[in-house]
Every structure is written in structure tokens, then in C-alpha cells.
Enzyme design. Sequence first.
Site, PDB file in Angstrom:
ATOM      1  N   HIS A 184      55.213  26.221 105.180  1.00  0.00           N
ATOM      2  CA  HIS A 184      53.938  25.545 105.481  1.00  0.00           C
ATOM      3  C   HIS A 184      52.786  26.552 105.582  1.00  0.00           C
ATOM      4  O   HIS A 184      51.810  26.310 106.285  1.00  0.00           O
ATOM      5  CB  HIS A 184      54.023  24.735 106.776  1.00  0.00           C
ATOM      6  CG  HIS A 184      55.113  23.720 106.795  1.00  0.00           C
ATOM      7  ND1 HIS A 184      54.944  22.425 106.392  1.00  0.00           N
ATOM      8  CD2 HIS A 184      56.415  23.831 107.176  1.00  0.00           C
ATOM      9  CE1 HIS A 184      56.077  21.761 106.518  1.00  0.00           C
ATOM     10  NE2 HIS A 184      56.998  22.599 106.983  1.00  0.00           N
ATOM     11  N   SER A 314      36.868  43.568  87.997  1.00  0.00           N
ATOM     12  CA  SER A 314      35.534  43.008  88.225  1.00  0.00           C
ATOM     13  C   SER A 314      34.499  43.784  87.423  1.00  0.00           C
ATOM     14  O   SER A 314      34.604  44.999  87.258  1.00  0.00           O
ATOM     15  CB  SER A 314      35.182  43.065  89.708  1.00  0.00           C
ATOM     16  OG  SER A 314      33.835  42.689  89.927  1.00  0.00           O
ATOM     17  N   LYS A 320      38.109  47.148  91.934  1.00  0.00           N
ATOM     18  CA  LYS A 320      38.831  45.904  92.192  1.00  0.00           C
ATOM     19  C   LYS A 320      39.900  45.683  91.117  1.00  0.00           C
ATOM     20  O   LYS A 320      39.652  45.867  89.935  1.00  0.00           O
ATOM     21  CB  LYS A 320      37.858  44.721  92.198  1.00  0.00           C
ATOM     22  CG  LYS A 320      38.411  43.451  92.826  1.00  0.00           C
ATOM     23  CD  LYS A 320      37.309  42.424  92.989  1.00  0.00           C
ATOM     24  CE  LYS A 320      37.726  41.252  93.853  1.00  0.00           C
ATOM     25  NZ  LYS A 320      38.795  40.461  93.257  1.00  0.00           N
ATOM     26  N   GLU A 327      47.472  34.840  86.868  1.00  0.00           N
ATOM     27  CA  GLU A 327      46.454  33.878  86.461  1.00  0.00           C
ATOM     28  C   GLU A 327      46.729  33.332  85.061  1.00  0.00           C
ATOM     29  O   GLU A 327      46.575  32.130  84.803  1.00  0.00           O
ATOM     30  CB  GLU A 327      45.073  34.529  86.537  1.00  0.00           C
ATOM     31  CG  GLU A 327      44.646  34.828  87.978  1.00  0.00           C
ATOM     32  CD  GLU A 327      43.453  35.758  88.066  1.00  0.00           C
ATOM     33  OE1 GLU A 327      42.881  36.102  87.006  1.00  0.00           O
ATOM     34  OE2 GLU A 327      43.102  36.162  89.190  1.00  0.00           O
TER      35      GLU A 327
END
Length: 456
Positions: A184, A314, A320, A327
Site C-alpha cells: 500500500h 535534463s 540530472k 519510461e
Amino acid sequence: MNERIERDSLGEVRVPADKYWGAQTERSRNNFKIGTEKMPLELIYAYARLKKAAAIVNHECGKLSETKMRAISSACEEILAGKWDEHFPLVVWQTGSGTQTNMNVNEVIARRANELLPEGEGRIHPNDDVNMSQSSNDTFPTAMHIAVYMKLYEHLLPALDGLISTFFEKEAKYKNTIKIGRTHLQDATPLTFAQEISGWRVMLEKSRDMIKQASEQLLNLAIGGTAVGTGLNAPASFGDKVAEQLHKQTGYPFRSASNKFHALTSHDEIVYVHGALKALAADMMKIANDVRWLASGPRSGLGEITLPANEPGSSIMPGKVNPTQSEAVTMVAVQVFGNDAAIGFAASQGNFQLNVFKPVILYNAMQSLQLLGDAIHSFDRHCAKGLKANEGKMKEYVDRSLMLVTALSPHIGYDRAAEIAKLAFKEGLTLKEAALKTGYVNAEQYDQWVRAENMV
């Protein structure tokens, strides 16, 4: 443009002189300028295998001369070698039976075979010879099954096996690395990182088993049914003998479908197989999401694992790095889910003796197979193989976890254990400090009972 005149039953058509296709292909090119999606080459190659097998069987049945059979077979082998790929230009969005693609194949084979024929041996006709004992209505679904089955075994399953193997290696490496579990999205009891990875691995193994089981249905071929399933104009044994030839060509145990009326009007076999592909896509979505959550950070997320830094993440934030392989996998999964909906709807549209949504069913199934195979291979190579556990962060989370209190429940009861956890959270205490403060356990008992290594 240099052109030549080709003829069919409707009359004359101008065709580019340097192309092997004929009148019916050119008509389709002119009449269906819809989209950019071309008929997959895998289907063309499946057709080439089928046309070669049909020519051999027609010769064995006494319907086609040996010379023509050999010329047709040679032309088919050249297609399979990729020699004539540019001669199959038709789009997916054409007649729903795939007739124009069948004729495209027939025309290319016929023209090339005529070049291979010795002088004085007559002419090979695309309908009378290459399409002998066949119809688009039985050849297209046959080619669909061949293409999907071979793509599955030669592209998707090898990629899947590779990722499964990588997960096996990671399990062995991290069999003693203890980390906190989560249910959860909340802290739960501990497990090893190997155990977590084993869940991913078994998902893929189960999906592989389901895909293989479902794929058995693709071995049933419509060939021999001709126009409506009756086998008109084909020898009685044609379907069985063509399937035998395809078995010899590919090594896969193709067989003639027992009921050709079903084979022409229904595509539930591909619906069934694609359902298993959807299950795999769902598993890959889950694995990719787990990986990117576990790698979140590096300082403000979970940070339990690190991923390979494959490219800058980025255009504005220096340094980054993003979980780009995850993805890509999740986008592929979404596409497969959409393809599954399209295939299911298209397969429901069989009217009377024929389903005329065949090209879109085939295109979406092949796209799913291509994308899943590519994405799994890419994820394995550029992400999973380089995935590393941040064992210090994992230990930190285990040591701070309140859910280790679960180990006290058998000794002091659920309610008292819950009281300890709530006290620790409320007052910012360690679990041990809270346990001792309640007086329900002493230090010796706590150290004996609350041991993460005994909870996995």
C-alpha cells in the site's frame, strides 16, 4: 518516370518499370493512400514461405509443372533473403481481407519467376500459377499465423529469456541483502532484495509460459479453405500437405486447421495470444515502475537502487539522470494495451464466412511483438544488467522501520505491538526505545525477538 503497361481483369494500368509488382498492386497504391503504416515485412516473408510450400504441393498433386514450381520457389527464396523488400509497398489500410497484399506477393513472385524460367517454358501467371489452389481468404490468415508465431519465438521470447537470466544473476548477488518491504506504499516487514527480484522473475516466467501455451493455437492454419472454407478449387489434401511443407521450411509444427469455416471468419487465436502479450506488458509496467520508484532520488527519494547513467536527463538541470529505460517500457506497455483493445474489437467483426479486419489485427499484433521484444531487450541491456543495490540505504530503512514490531506480535499480542509502533511514531523514538518504555519487553527479549534476518 519510366513505366510499363500491366493488365488485369479491369484493364490496363501504368506501373513503374523498375518494380516487380503488377496491375492490382498499383491499383491499391493509387486507391488507398491512407496513413504511413506499411504491411509488415514479416507478413511478406510468411507469404513467401506459404507460396513456396503451395507451389511444391501443387506440383506434387500434378497441377503445376516442375519447371514452374522451381522458378516460383526460387523467387520466394529471394524474397526471404530480403532481395525484393522495396517491391511490397502496400499500406495496412486496404481491403480487410488482405487481398491486395496477396496479389502484390503473387505479382512479384510471378514476374521474378518468369525471369528465372528457361526460354520456351511458357509464362507464370500470378493467379493461375502462384495463387493456384488458394484464395486471399485462406492465405492471408495463414500468413498471419506464421508471421506472429515466428516473431514470437524468434524476437520476443529470446529477449524475455535474457531479462529472466539477468534477474537470476541479481538474485544470486543479493541473496543476503535485507531491505524493507512495502505494501500500500507503506512500510511493511523485511525481505531480501533477492526475494523482491524473484517476484519480478517469476512474473516473466509465468508470462512466458502463458504466451507459449497460447501460441500453440497459432499452429492451426487456414490454408486449404480457399474462398469460404469449403476448399473449392484445391485438392482435398492441400491444407495438410502445405502445412507439412511449412513444417519442413521453418521447423515449427504447423498443421491444417480442422475447421476452415472457423479459420476464415474468426481470429480468436490471435486475440488469445495477444491477451498473453497484454499480461506480459502489465508485468513489465509493474517491474519498470518498481525500478524507477526504488531508484528515485538520489537524495529526496527512496534511493534503494542505482541505475546506469545512460544519458543526461535534463536540458536545464545539470547532472540530472532519469530512469529513461523504465519510461520507455511503460510507454510500450500502454501501446500494447491499446493494441489489445483494437485487436479484440476487430476480431469481433467477422461477418458470415469472413472477417475483414485482418490487416489491422495483424499490424497491431506485430507491433506489440516488435515493441515488447525491443523494449525488454533494451531494458535488460541498458538498465537491469547495471542495476545495483544501495545496501547502506536499504539497511538504514530496515533499522528505522516500525513494522519490525510485527516480530513482537506472537510474544506480546497484536494490540500491545501496535501500541509500541504508535508510540515510536508519535514521540520520534526508535522501535526499541518505545518497546522498552512500555515495559512490555526487556532489552534482552527485544534483541532476541526483533531480528530482521529472521523475518525474511
